[in-house]
Design a protein around this motif. Sequence first.
Motif, short mmCIF file in Angstrom:
data_model
loop_
_atom_site.label_atom_id
_atom_site.label_comp_id
_atom_site.label_asym_id
_atom_site.label_seq_id
_atom_site.Cartn_x
_atom_site.Cartn_y
_atom_site.Cartn_z
N GLU A 476 0.87 -1.17 -0.13
CA GLU A 476 0.02 -0.09 0.00
C GLU A 476 0.99 1.26 0.01
OE1 GLU A 476 -2.84 -0.79 -0.31
OE2 GLU A 476 -2.84 -2.78 0.38
N GLY A 477 0.68 2.35 -0.69
CA GLY A 477 1.16 3.52 -0.63
C GLY A 477 2.54 3.65 -1.19
N THR A 478 2.82 2.56 -1.93
CA THR A 478 4.24 2.46 -2.39
C THR A 478 4.81 3.35 -3.52
OG1 THR A 478 3.75 0.52 -3.78
CG2 THR A 478 4.81 -0.10 -1.76
N GLY A 479 3.60 3.84 -4.14
CA GLY A 479 3.90 4.74 -5.27
C GLY A 479 3.65 4.17 -6.58
N LYS A 480 2.75 3.06 -6.70
CA LYS A 480 2.56 2.21 -7.98
C LYS A 480 1.69 3.19 -9.00
CE LYS A 480 0.28 -0.93 -5.96
NZ LYS A 480 0.40 -0.28 -4.43
N SER A 481 0.69 3.96 -8.49
CA SER A 481 -0.19 4.77 -9.30
C SER A 481 0.50 5.65 -9.74
CB SER A 481 -1.21 5.04 -8.68
OG SER A 481 -1.91 4.28 -7.77
N THR A 482 1.28 6.59 -8.92
CA THR A 482 2.33 7.59 -9.21
C THR A 482 3.23 7.21 -10.55
OG1 THR A 482 2.10 8.06 -7.04
CG2 THR A 482 3.91 9.33 -8.40
N VAL A 601 8.68 -0.90 -0.08
CA VAL A 601 8.81 0.07 0.89
C VAL A 601 8.30 -0.67 2.14
CG1 VAL A 601 7.44 2.04 1.79
CG2 VAL A 601 8.14 2.06 -0.57
N PRO A 602 8.93 -0.34 3.26
CA PRO A 602 8.64 -1.01 4.48
C PRO A 602 6.99 -0.80 4.76
CG PRO A 602 10.57 0.16 5.05
CD PRO A 602 10.30 0.31 3.32
N ALA A 603 6.29 -1.78 5.29
CA ALA A 603 4.81 -1.47 5.15
C ALA A 603 4.43 -0.03 6.03
CB ALA A 603 4.27 -2.49 6.07
N GLU A 604 5.12 0.07 7.19
CA GLU A 604 4.70 1.10 7.90
C GLU A 604 4.77 2.59 7.24
OE1 GLU A 604 6.37 2.11 11.96
OE2 GLU A 604 6.33 -0.23 12.00
N ILE A 605 5.85 2.72 6.44
CA ILE A 605 6.05 3.98 5.69
C ILE A 605 4.86 4.12 4.54
CG2 ILE A 605 7.80 5.08 3.91
CD1 ILE A 605 9.92 3.97 5.62
N GLY A 606 4.75 2.93 3.70
CA GLY A 606 3.84 2.82 2.74
C GLY A 606 2.35 3.34 3.32
N LEU A 607 2.01 2.47 4.53
CA LEU A 607 0.70 2.93 5.30
C LEU A 607 0.51 4.34 5.57
CD1 LEU A 607 0.25 -0.46 7.08
CD2 LEU A 607 -1.12 0.33 5.14
N GLY A 608 1.67 4.90 6.13
CA GLY A 608 1.84 6.26 6.46
C GLY A 608 1.52 7.23 5.24
N ARG A 609 1.68 6.83 4.20
CA ARG A 609 1.50 7.78 3.12
C ARG A 609 -0.21 8.07 2.84
NH1 ARG A 609 5.82 5.58 -1.15
NH2 ARG A 609 7.71 6.49 -0.21
N LEU A 610 -0.99 6.84 3.22
CA LEU A 610 -2.45 6.83 2.78
C LEU A 610 -3.11 8.12 3.79
CD1 LEU A 610 -2.68 2.92 2.62
CD2 LEU A 610 -2.25 4.70 0.79
N GLN A 611 -4.17 8.52 2.94
CA GLN A 611 -5.12 9.52 3.57
C GLN A 611 -6.19 8.54 4.18
OE1 GLN A 611 -4.71 12.70 2.75
NE2 GLN A 611 -2.79 11.96 1.73
N SER A 612 -6.82 7.41 3.69
CA SER A 612 -7.86 6.73 4.23
C SER A 612 -7.64 5.46 3.93
CB SER A 612 -9.22 7.36 3.75
OG SER A 612 -9.26 6.97 2.32
#
Length: 682
Positions: A476-482, A601-612
């Motif tokens: 999650e939030g690793t930047g795949k969409s970007t 990306v470490p899971a914590e960092i990726g999850l930290g980037r998410l809004q919801s």
Amino acid sequence: MPASLPTPAAPAQDARRGVLAIPAFRKLWNSMLFSSLGDWLGLLATTALAQQLSGGSYATANFAIAGVFIARLLPAVFLGPIAGVIADRFDRRRLMVSVDLMRAGLYISIPIVHTYFWLYTAMILVECLTLFWSPAKEASVPNLVPRDKLENANQVSLLAAYGTAPIAAILFSLLTLLSGAIAAISPLLPSNSVDIALYINALSFLFAAWTIRGLKEIPKGSASKSNKDENVGQSLIQGWKAVSESKIIRGLIIGMVGAFSAAGAVIGLARTFVGDLGGGDAAYGVLFGSVFTGLAIGIAFGPKVFAQFSRRRLFGAALTTSGVFLVLLALISNLVLSVFIVAILGAFSGIAWVTGFTMLGMEVTDDVRGRTFAFVQSLIRITLVAVLAIAPIIAATIGEHRYEFQTIVLNYNGAQITILIAGLIAVLIGSVSYHQMKDRPTVSLWSDILAALQGELGAITGAQAKGIFIAFEGGEGTGKSTQSQLLAKWLEQEGETVVLSREPGGTDLGKDLRKILLGHETGIISPRAEALLYAADRAHHVFSVIRPGLDRGDVVITDRYFDSSAAYQGAGRVLNPSEVARISRWATESLYPTLTILIDVPAEIGLGRLQSRDRLEAEPTEFHERVRQEFLQIAMMDPERYFVVDGTQTVEEIQTQIIARVAELPALKRNADEPKKKRFRK
Ligand SMILES: Nc1ncnc2c1ncn2[C@@H]1O[C@H](COP(=O)(O)OP(=O)(O)O)[C@@H](O)[C@H]1O
Ligand SMILES: Cc1cn([C@H]2C[C@H](O)[C@@H](COP(=O)(O)OP(=O)(O)O)O2)c(=O)[nH]c1=O
């Protein structure tokens, strides 16, 4: 849903039965069946005759047998392409009938004249005639069989050509055993099994002539133009150009040439080898038959038994195994054991042979496929001639040896030692091509074999697609969409047509599934149901977006693909990841991405980037850390197809690295006119 679905060709399943139901083709096929049977019998008889004529000299026998094989192969090397062109100028039916009559005459003459000179002359003439017969037959088949059944016509023709070898071998052995009895019936009948075999061969050609004479379906007049007018030299050069740039194809071709050299050594030396072990013509027939029986078993069942095994690995492994059995054959001086060893050896060569040809068909693009096959066939013929010429010379040079160690006496003759060398070479070539093509360097062969037997692995080589297929994977939030959007933009600037899609939800049906899968209102879904829903989304995505895009030659980028299922439903939900992967392979008909980019990306960092957080994102951090580790493991198993990038860098840094890797893909337009060498570098 789109109003009309694209319709990829359905796999042809029952076509094989169909082609033999066509009466005209069936007649032609019957005649092929008999003439190949006769031909194999003739081959056995002529090699045995060469040995008989040698008067017991070891060296002469070896050279004489080599002579028969060379006489049979040489005309094809030099005359093949020209014969095709000439054959096209004649009335096909008349040509085939006359050739069959002449071949029958030549075979009858061999035992009557009974000299080396005439044996070779007749063999060469027969081969030359066959070179006119085959193109005429090839050109007639399309007149007897509808287009969509041509491939099956080829299959059953191959069956007739090679399937008759073991039958001929059995027949030859029986003839040897029964020849005395036959002679006793009437003094007019020939008493020599070799002579009888040659007469039967002549009869089979007469039968073929008679059948073809009745085939009124073959249109009168000459065939339409043939495209086979390249000579061997040209096809070699052209073919080499087409294949020399791919490591995998190089490995394949080295392997196939290796397989045929080993086989050539066995075939060329079999008669003297059997003689060394105290066997006669009957034993020769049995040995010859067991090679071909093994081959047939390998071809027919190998791919089924190893269906889940990586083809690339299977090829090298099968080749190495046949080499090992070749070594065993040389070392064990026992005729009975030899028959079994040779059958197993044949089975593994058969597996190497089918996987080799299948992969060649898959790895080579459409436009060069014909040329590549012509190249491989020319190369194989030349190798066979060379091996058949060289192997007996080596055997004759080595001669007969006797070793005594106190009470033990070991007899090793030239044929055995040459077979030993051939075996060692096969082992060497097998392991080279295994390493050239390894697709899972960190997985041991044994665990691969075990997994394959449990049906857990997928053949890595799916059907070849035209375009380029890139998948983005990661947590999650690793930047795949970007990154997938940035890559699509870059590729478009490079002149590619890009389809950017995602899973779940890349189709209209998928959008509904996505709502179910990710909405909190869905609540808990059983892990298996969840896996199947993702698979359903994927199957429809491949069918209606990815495949059609690839067929158009586009670059298809998907944000998530089947590794997400292995990671989330497998490692995350604690199902067996390889079982989940199996469902995905079924759903996608084993469509693998050309390249998978894993942003780590470490899971914590990726999850930290998410809004919801959606349903899955709301899972605890341990869940996401398991997912991450699974992704990393999958990527490690196939470094050629995965590109792992450190997602904690800036967006620009990541983008630069991704572009550098994608720019290497050989199928990109920008690489089309670049020097070819660079294109397949790892
Ligand atoms: N390299 C990066 N460093 C920091 N933040 C990033 C980076 N790449 C993307 N982001 C941000 O992280 C969030 C998730 O990115 P996104 O591309 O949607 O990831 P994914 O599709 O993998 O869930 C977005 O807000 C995005 O702006
Ligand atoms: C494709 C796929 C996705 N998923 C999950 C991972 C994600 O949590 C979710 C899809 O979210 P995604 O579209 O990747 O959303 P985001 O852009 O927020 O990352 O579905 C699976 O569990 N299995 C799968 O096979």
